[in-house]
Design a protein around this motif. Structure first.
Motif, PDB file in Angstrom:
ATOM      1  N   VAL A   6     -37.474   1.970  -5.015  1.00 59.76           N
ATOM      2  CA  VAL A   6     -37.814   0.583  -5.346  1.00 59.76           C
ATOM      3  C   VAL A   6     -37.247  -0.383  -4.300  1.00 59.76           C
ATOM      4  CG1 VAL A   6     -37.557  -1.261  -7.058  1.00 59.76           C
ATOM      5  CG2 VAL A   6     -38.002   1.098  -7.792  1.00 59.76           C
ATOM      6  N   CYS A   7     -35.948  -0.340  -4.065  1.00 57.48           N
ATOM      7  CA  CYS A   7     -35.314  -1.307  -3.158  1.00 57.48           C
ATOM      8  C   CYS A   7     -34.986  -0.722  -1.793  1.00 57.48           C
ATOM      9  CB  CYS A   7     -34.051  -1.870  -3.792  1.00 57.48           C
ATOM     10  SG  CYS A   7     -32.717  -0.645  -3.915  1.00 57.48           S
ATOM     11  N   LYS A   8     -35.166   0.586  -1.636  1.00 60.87           N
ATOM     12  CA  LYS A   8     -34.944   1.295  -0.362  1.00 60.87           C
ATOM     13  C   LYS A   8     -33.479   1.416   0.047  1.00 60.87           C
ATOM     14  CE  LYS A   8     -39.395   1.523  -0.043  1.00 60.87           C
ATOM     15  NZ  LYS A   8     -39.939   2.244  -1.152  1.00 60.87           N
ATOM     16  N   MET A   9     -32.547   1.144  -0.870  1.00 62.18           N
ATOM     17  CA  MET A   9     -31.125   1.334  -0.572  1.00 62.18           C
ATOM     18  C   MET A   9     -30.800   2.820  -0.593  1.00 62.18           C
ATOM     19  SD  MET A   9     -29.163  -1.682  -2.683  1.00 62.18           S
ATOM     20  CE  MET A   9     -27.582  -0.987  -2.242  1.00 62.18           C
ATOM     21  N   THR A  10     -29.745   3.219   0.133  1.00 63.79           N
ATOM     22  CA  THR A  10     -29.296   4.600   0.055  1.00 63.79           C
ATOM     23  C   THR A  10     -28.489   4.782  -1.224  1.00 63.79           C
ATOM     24  OG1 THR A  10     -27.348   4.108   1.387  1.00 63.79           O
ATOM     25  CG2 THR A  10     -29.271   4.977   2.552  1.00 63.79           C
ATOM     26  N   VAL A  11     -28.633   5.964  -1.816  1.00 59.63           N
ATOM     27  CA  VAL A  11     -27.972   6.275  -3.086  1.00 59.63           C
ATOM     28  C   VAL A  11     -27.313   7.639  -2.960  1.00 59.63           C
ATOM     29  CG1 VAL A  11     -28.328   6.640  -5.558  1.00 59.63           C
ATOM     30  CG2 VAL A  11     -29.741   4.987  -4.345  1.00 59.63           C
ATOM     31  N   ASP A  12     -26.060   7.736  -3.359  1.00 60.22           N
ATOM     32  CA  ASP A  12     -25.361   9.015  -3.385  1.00 60.22           C
ATOM     33  C   ASP A  12     -25.943   9.851  -4.519  1.00 60.22           C
ATOM     34  OD1 ASP A  12     -23.641  11.172  -3.631  1.00 60.22           O
ATOM     35  OD2 ASP A  12     -21.819   9.960  -3.573  1.00 60.22           O
ATOM     36  N   GLU A  13     -26.546  10.979  -4.202  1.00 60.99           N
ATOM     37  CA  GLU A  13     -27.177  11.825  -5.211  1.00 60.99           C
ATOM     38  C   GLU A  13     -26.177  12.372  -6.228  1.00 60.99           C
ATOM     39  OE1 GLU A  13     -29.135  14.724  -2.801  1.00 60.99           O
ATOM     40  OE2 GLU A  13     -30.558  13.265  -2.020  1.00 60.99           O
ATOM     41  N   ASN A  14     -24.892  12.381  -5.864  1.00 57.09           N
ATOM     42  CA  ASN A  14     -23.860  12.872  -6.776  1.00 57.09           C
ATOM     43  C   ASN A  14     -23.350  11.799  -7.731  1.00 57.09           C
ATOM     44  OD1 ASN A  14     -23.793  15.546  -5.670  1.00 57.09           O
ATOM     45  ND2 ASN A  14     -22.759  14.654  -3.896  1.00 57.09           N
ATOM     46  N   ALA A  15     -23.694  10.536  -7.469  1.00 59.16           N
ATOM     47  CA  ALA A  15     -23.218   9.443  -8.323  1.00 59.16           C
ATOM     48  C   ALA A  15     -24.233   8.305  -8.389  1.00 59.16           C
ATOM     49  CB  ALA A  15     -21.878   8.933  -7.801  1.00 59.16           C
ATOM     50  N   PRO A  16     -25.489   8.594  -8.761  1.00 57.53           N
ATOM     51  CA  PRO A  16     -26.480   7.516  -8.843  1.00 57.53           C
ATOM     52  C   PRO A  16     -26.259   6.667 -10.087  1.00 57.53           C
ATOM     53  CG  PRO A  16     -27.440   9.534  -9.666  1.00 57.53           C
ATOM     54  CD  PRO A  16     -26.057   9.883  -9.157  1.00 57.53           C
ATOM     55  N   ALA A  17     -26.718   5.431 -10.052  1.00 57.17           N
ATOM     56  CA  ALA A  17     -26.649   4.573 -11.240  1.00 57.17           C
ATOM     57  C   ALA A  17     -27.650   5.060 -12.290  1.00 57.17           C
ATOM     58  CB  ALA A  17     -26.942   3.131 -10.867  1.00 57.17           C
ATOM     59  N   ALA A  18     -28.748   5.689 -11.820  1.00 62.49           N
ATOM     60  CA  ALA A  18     -29.781   6.196 -12.739  1.00 62.49           C
ATOM     61  C   ALA A  18     -30.672   7.177 -11.980  1.00 62.49           C
ATOM     62  CB  ALA A  18     -30.614   5.026 -13.270  1.00 62.49           C
ATOM     63  N   THR A  19     -31.385   8.000 -12.744  1.00 68.19           N
ATOM     64  CA  THR A  19     -32.363   8.922 -12.163  1.00 68.19           C
ATOM     65  C   THR A  19     -33.615   8.944 -13.026  1.00 68.19           C
ATOM     66  OG1 THR A  19     -31.553  10.859 -13.378  1.00 68.19           O
ATOM     67  CG2 THR A  19     -30.597  10.470 -11.192  1.00 68.19           C
ATOM     68  N   SER A  20     -34.721   9.354 -12.415  1.00 72.41           N
ATOM     69  CA  SER A  20     -35.971   9.575 -13.148  1.00 72.41           C
ATOM     70  C   SER A  20     -36.632  10.820 -12.597  1.00 72.41           C
ATOM     71  CB  SER A  20     -36.948   8.410 -12.956  1.00 72.41           C
ATOM     72  OG  SER A  20     -36.658   7.349 -13.812  1.00 72.41           O
ATOM     73  N   GLU A  21     -37.326  11.530 -13.458  1.00 73.31           N
ATOM     74  CA  GLU A  21     -38.144  12.663 -13.047  1.00 73.31           C
ATOM     75  C   GLU A  21     -39.591  12.200 -13.081  1.00 73.31           C
ATOM     76  OE1 GLU A  21     -37.494  16.090 -12.465  1.00 73.31           O
ATOM     77  OE2 GLU A  21     -35.356  15.623 -12.388  1.00 73.31           O
ATOM     78  N   TYR A  22     -40.324  12.494 -12.007  1.00 76.06           N
ATOM     79  CA  TYR A  22     -41.737  12.149 -11.963  1.00 76.06           C
ATOM     80  C   TYR A  22     -42.466  13.230 -11.189  1.00 76.06           C
ATOM     81  CZ  TYR A  22     -46.047   9.541 -11.149  1.00 76.06           C
ATOM     82  OH  TYR A  22     -47.368   9.148 -11.100  1.00 76.06           O
ATOM     83  N   LYS A  23     -43.439  13.846 -11.832  1.00 78.14           N
ATOM     84  CA  LYS A  23     -44.228  14.927 -11.228  1.00 78.14           C
ATOM     85  C   LYS A  23     -43.339  16.001 -10.628  1.00 78.14           C
ATOM     86  CE  LYS A  23     -48.439  12.328 -10.373  1.00 78.14           C
ATOM     87  NZ  LYS A  23     -49.482  11.970  -9.399  1.00 78.14           N
ATOM     88  N   GLY A  24     -42.266  16.350 -11.352  1.00 80.19           N
ATOM     89  CA  GLY A  24     -41.378  17.428 -10.936  1.00 80.19           C
ATOM     90  C   GLY A  24     -40.375  17.074  -9.851  1.00 80.19           C
TER      91      GLY A  24
END
Length: 65
Positions: A6-24
């Protein structure tokens, strides 16, 4: 590191604020607001920016001509 679609910021995959699954695929977000926007219309954020830009130019061209 992942990129918030959405905003194109980098996100630490080990500590994201949120996640979503879409099409696997798991998407990572910097904030709950970005996740909410994505969940509402995932395809809007997954389209290639170049394509959106080209489409915008084509539509503007039709309106002016």
């Amino acid at each position: 590191m992942a990129i918030d679609p959405v905003c194109k910021m980098t996100v630490d995959e080990n500590a994201p604020a949120a996640t979503s699954e879409y099409k696997g695929v798991t998407y990572y977000f910097c904030a709950p607001g970005c996740k909410a926007a994505f969940d509402e219309d995932p395809e809007k954020y997954l389209r290639a920016p170049e394509r959106r830009s080209l489409l915008s130019r084509l539509i503007r061209g039709r309106r002016s001509g």
